[in-house]
Design a protein around this motif. Structure first.
Motif, mmCIF file in Angstrom:
data_model
loop_
_atom_site.group_PDB
_atom_site.id
_atom_site.type_symbol
_atom_site.label_atom_id
_atom_site.label_comp_id
_atom_site.label_asym_id
_atom_site.label_seq_id
_atom_site.Cartn_x
_atom_site.Cartn_y
_atom_site.Cartn_z
ATOM 1 N N THR A 202 -14.400 35.429 -22.992
ATOM 2 C CA THR A 202 -13.360 35.105 -23.960
ATOM 3 C C THR A 202 -12.094 35.877 -23.608
ATOM 4 O O THR A 202 -12.111 36.788 -22.779
ATOM 5 N N SER A 237 -4.562 36.164 -31.464
ATOM 6 C CA SER A 237 -4.968 34.895 -30.864
ATOM 7 C C SER A 237 -6.150 35.189 -29.949
ATOM 8 O O SER A 237 -6.184 36.228 -29.294
ATOM 9 N N GLY A 239 -9.776 33.133 -27.783
ATOM 10 C CA GLY A 239 -10.471 31.891 -27.478
ATOM 11 C C GLY A 239 -11.475 32.058 -26.366
ATOM 12 O O GLY A 239 -11.470 33.056 -25.633
ATOM 13 N N THR A 250 -6.259 30.908 -19.735
ATOM 14 C CA THR A 250 -6.818 30.677 -21.065
ATOM 15 C C THR A 250 -5.982 31.371 -22.132
ATOM 16 O O THR A 250 -5.693 30.794 -23.186
ATOM 17 N N GLU A 254 -4.163 29.568 -25.224
ATOM 18 C CA GLU A 254 -4.530 29.864 -26.609
ATOM 19 C C GLU A 254 -3.310 30.279 -27.428
ATOM 20 O O GLU A 254 -3.166 29.881 -28.591
ATOM 21 N N GLU A 257 -1.421 27.007 -28.142
ATOM 22 C CA GLU A 257 -2.134 26.077 -29.015
ATOM 23 C C GLU A 257 -2.264 26.611 -30.439
ATOM 24 O O GLU A 257 -2.067 25.879 -31.404
ATOM 25 N N GLU A 258 -2.615 27.891 -30.588
ATOM 26 C CA GLU A 258 -2.874 28.445 -31.913
ATOM 27 C C GLU A 258 -1.603 28.814 -32.663
ATOM 28 O O GLU A 258 -1.522 28.635 -33.876
ATOM 29 N N GLU A 313 -7.464 25.813 -36.449
ATOM 30 C CA GLU A 313 -7.892 27.141 -36.028
ATOM 31 C C GLU A 313 -7.382 28.254 -36.939
ATOM 32 O O GLU A 313 -8.104 29.211 -37.215
#
Length: 346
Positions: A202, A237, A239, A250, A254, A257-258, A313
């Motif tokens: 993660t 944040s 993910g 990633t 994230e 997106e978040e 989310e």
């Protein structure tokens, strides 16, 4: 997926099968496939069923296969869904197969010996202790949850599940890691990872701002729809790292997106690696989490009134003094799934 090896005239032949799970007293009748030497399901535990014969409907095939393999006659049943299999193993018919999935809840007759394997009633809560195909674990869950009619596509390479699609939506897969955080070469579907407690990767991204007292950290409140820790305060944040992806890409994804933050790679400072594990229960299902996280710090100016929160989310965000946050977490004064030892390293 690799090109399927069983072809004829340049085209892949398709097989049609049924698979039936017969239930009694909170148990399923499972077939342990140990009798046939050349069997794609060798040593696996599955339901009962088999290939269509000429002119049969799905129900015709289901009734015949259940009678032939068990001696039972279904009285009450559900047609649960269609499962599409793609595999680089097995016979020509098994390379591409449509399977009609049934749940039989009432039946008559006496169980007879099966030529395909050994029949055994197994408690539903012990099903996962058996040697099952990974994809079977997915559709068995859907059957137990009495999910409405579904279409599930399962893709296997060398016996390993590498893709799953439910009603046209791809399920997420993770790289499975060893204890040192290295990829093992195996990938696994997200919910199965959390059923088994496999180590996976993660990213954690902490957003921090300088204040007169010290530092504030940005917290997000997780959506009530999350599969774990719904409604809890968490890292700015975070993910999972999808199979084949790397931590930095990633983390950048994230953030955008978040929170709607489009960061540059150089704006994310790698702080540390963090290993954490916990067991919980959400929505009546056991949740085992064992992750190795790459932790980043983002200290660019952020106006939280202009963030674009991903409603699936994130419910809301808030600033909190770093020391106050540490104390609140220690005192249990804030609903959280925050990694306290991680924060204390900043």
């Amino acid at each position: 997926m690799k090109q399927l090896q069983y072809t004829k005239g340049g085209k892949i032949k398709m097989g049609m099968t049924t698979l039936c799970y017969i239930e009694k007293d909170n148990k399923y009748l499972m077939l342990h496939r140990i009798k046939k030497e050349h069997d794609i399901n060798k040593d696996k535990w599955i339901g009962v069923g088999g290939h269509f014969e000429h002119g049969e409907s799905p129900e015709d095939c289901m009734f015949r296969e259940v009678m032939e393999e068990t001696g039972l006659t279904p009285l009450s049943y559900r047609f649960c869904g269609i499962v599409t299999f793609l595999s680089d193993m097995g016979t020509e018919k098994e390379a591409w197969e449509y399977m009609c999935l049934y749940h039989i809840e009432e039946f008559k007759g006496e169980i007879k010996e099966c030529d395909e394997g050994v029949l055994e009633w197994v408690d539903k809560e012990k099903i996962l202790d058996l040697d099952l195909w990974e994809g079977d674990r997915l559709f068995l869950r859907y059957v137990q949850e009495r999910r409405s009619f579904f279409s599930l596509k399962l893709v296997y390479e060398e016996g390993n599940l590498v893709q799953a699609v439910v009603d046209g939506k791809d399920l997420e897969f993770f790289d499975i890691l060893d204890e040192n955080g290295n990829k093992t070469g195996k990938i696994k579907e997200r919910s199965l990872v959390h059923e088994d407690g496999d180590i996976h990767g993660t990213v954690h991204i902490w957003i921090r701002r300088k204040t007169e007292k010290g530092y504030d950290l940005l917290l997000q409140k997780r959506s009530k729809e999350k599969d774990s820790f719904p409604g809890c305060y968490d890292i700015s944040s975070a993910g999972h790292i999808s199979a084949g992806d790397e931590p930095l890409e990633t983390a950048l994804r994230e953030l955008e997106e978040e929170l709607g933050i489009k960061a540059e790679p150089e704006q994310l400072k790698k702080v540390c690696m963090h290993e954490g594990s916990m067991n919980g229960n959400f929505y009546g299902r056991e949740f085992k989490n064992h992750e190795i996280s790459t932790v980043y710090m983002y200290e660019e100016t952020v106006d939280i009134t202009k963030l674009k929160l991903q409603k699936e989310e994130v419910e809301e965000v808030m600033w909190m003094d770093q020391e106050e946050l540490i104390q609140k977490v220690r005192d249990g004064g804030i609903p959280n799934c925050i990694y306290l030892d991680e924060v204390e390293k900043f």
